[in-house]
Scaffold this motif. Structure first.
Motif, short mmCIF file in Angstrom:
data_model
loop_
_atom_site.label_atom_id
_atom_site.label_comp_id
_atom_site.label_asym_id
_atom_site.label_seq_id
_atom_site.Cartn_x
_atom_site.Cartn_y
_atom_site.Cartn_z
N VAL A 174 0.86 -1.18 0.00
CA VAL A 174 0.00 0.00 0.00
C VAL A 174 0.90 1.23 0.00
O VAL A 174 1.82 1.33 0.82
CB VAL A 174 -0.91 0.02 1.24
N GLU A 175 0.65 2.15 -0.92
CA GLU A 175 1.34 3.44 -0.90
C GLU A 175 0.46 4.42 -0.12
O GLU A 175 -0.72 4.59 -0.42
CB GLU A 175 1.57 3.94 -2.32
N ALA A 176 1.03 5.05 0.90
CA ALA A 176 0.24 5.79 1.88
C ALA A 176 -0.62 6.89 1.26
O ALA A 176 -1.80 7.04 1.60
CB ALA A 176 1.17 6.39 2.94
N ASN A 177 -0.06 7.68 0.37
CA ASN A 177 -0.84 8.78 -0.21
C ASN A 177 -1.88 8.29 -1.20
O ASN A 177 -2.95 8.90 -1.33
CB ASN A 177 0.09 9.81 -0.84
N ASP A 178 -1.60 7.20 -1.90
CA ASP A 178 -2.63 6.59 -2.74
C ASP A 178 -3.82 6.17 -1.88
O ASP A 178 -4.98 6.38 -2.24
CB ASP A 178 -2.08 5.37 -3.48
N PHE A 179 -3.51 5.58 -0.73
CA PHE A 179 -4.56 5.16 0.19
C PHE A 179 -5.36 6.36 0.69
O PHE A 179 -6.60 6.32 0.74
CB PHE A 179 -3.92 4.42 1.37
N ARG A 180 -4.70 7.46 1.02
CA ARG A 180 -5.40 8.62 1.55
C ARG A 180 -6.24 9.32 0.48
O ARG A 180 -7.28 9.89 0.78
CB ARG A 180 -4.40 9.60 2.17
#
Length: 268
Positions: A174-180
């Motif tokens: 999971v890429e954090a900013n993609d998730f956000r």
């Protein structure tokens, strides 16, 4: 841990204490989310706490790393009641939960010393990453004297190598900013990869608090989760400002960037 530490040497340090690796309960699934600090990993964990079929275990190895007699850091002082809290007790804490799905998130540097390949092979290992420039900006504010080990990418890479190369598990990142930016999309993809059903209630909550914290956890836990605990859902990433990496941290930063780029190549 220095960047040239071999994965075999790292994982073997767990021999300081016997690791409990009992058979998992029938049909139980244990999923780990390995992270560097400040990767929005606790917010990701929070989404799974909304599932009725899931038990959450928050950072089961933190107390091993900072407070046990096998600890690797004295940053947060002494807590006598946790001296015997080593790898066996932490893993037993994970495995003893009665639920179809047990989800734990952990900072890789806190867990690496207290796990072995038998344990890793018995669970589904996943990863969450964030650009090290953003991590640096956030971590430097809260822990300006952090070490390279505490920056988290060296241990994250160690666990990645063990999981994907030695054990042959598929990369789930999971890429954090993609998730956000796209929480439902990323959660749907993640749930598909770990083979559980996505449910919409994962996207919001009434109370952002993870648990009732103990007094000794003020420094090791409480101050790190203020944004989450005042939230009712996934927050979009803040506007990205240019971060000035001090010269003494440039090599650390570039080593971390290499790990980030390697893992994010497999992002959902």
């Amino acid at each position: 841990m220095h960047s040239n530490t071999s994965k075999t040497d790292s994982i073997s340090t767990v021999r300081q204490e016997n690791v409990l690796t009992s058979k998992l309960p029938t049909k139980q699934k244990i999923v780990a989310s390995w992270s560097a600090p400040r990767c929005v990993s606790t917010a990701f964990e929070k989404t799974f706490s909304q599932r009725p079929d899931t038990k959450i275990v928050h950072e089961p190895f933190t107390d091993c790393y900072y407070f046990s007699k096998w600890r690797k850091s004295e940053r947060y002082g002494e807590h006598e009641n946790l001296r015997e809290y080593g790898s066996a007790k932490a893993i037993q804490h994970i495995q003893s939960n009665v639920a179809p799905l047990v989800f734990f998130k952990e900072l890789a540097f806190q867990g690496l010393y207290y796990i072995n390949t038998e344990f890793l092979s018995s669970i589904i290992n996943t990863f969450i990453v964030r650009h090290p420039e953003e991590i640096f900006a956030s971590l430097y504010t809260l822990k300006p004297d952090f070490t390279e080990e505490e920056f988290g990418f060296t241990a994250l890479d160690n666990i990645w190598i063990i999981v994907t190369e030695e054990l042959g598990q598929e990369p789930i990142v999971v890429e954090a900013n993609d998730f956000r930016r796209h929480p439902e999309t990323i959660l749907r993809r993640y749930c598909d990869r770990i083979k559980v059903e996505f449910i919409p209630q994962m996207l919001s909550w009434e109370n952002g608090q993870l648990k009732q914290w103990q007094s000794y956890e003020v420094e090791s836990q409480v101050k790190w989760h203020k944004t989450l605990e005042s939230s009712t859902g996934i927050l979009r990433p803040p506007k990205k400002d240019k971060v000035n990496i001090p010269s003494k941290h440039k090599m650390l930063y570039h080593r971390a960037l290499n790990v980030y780029e390697k893992l994010s190549h497999f992002k959902l």
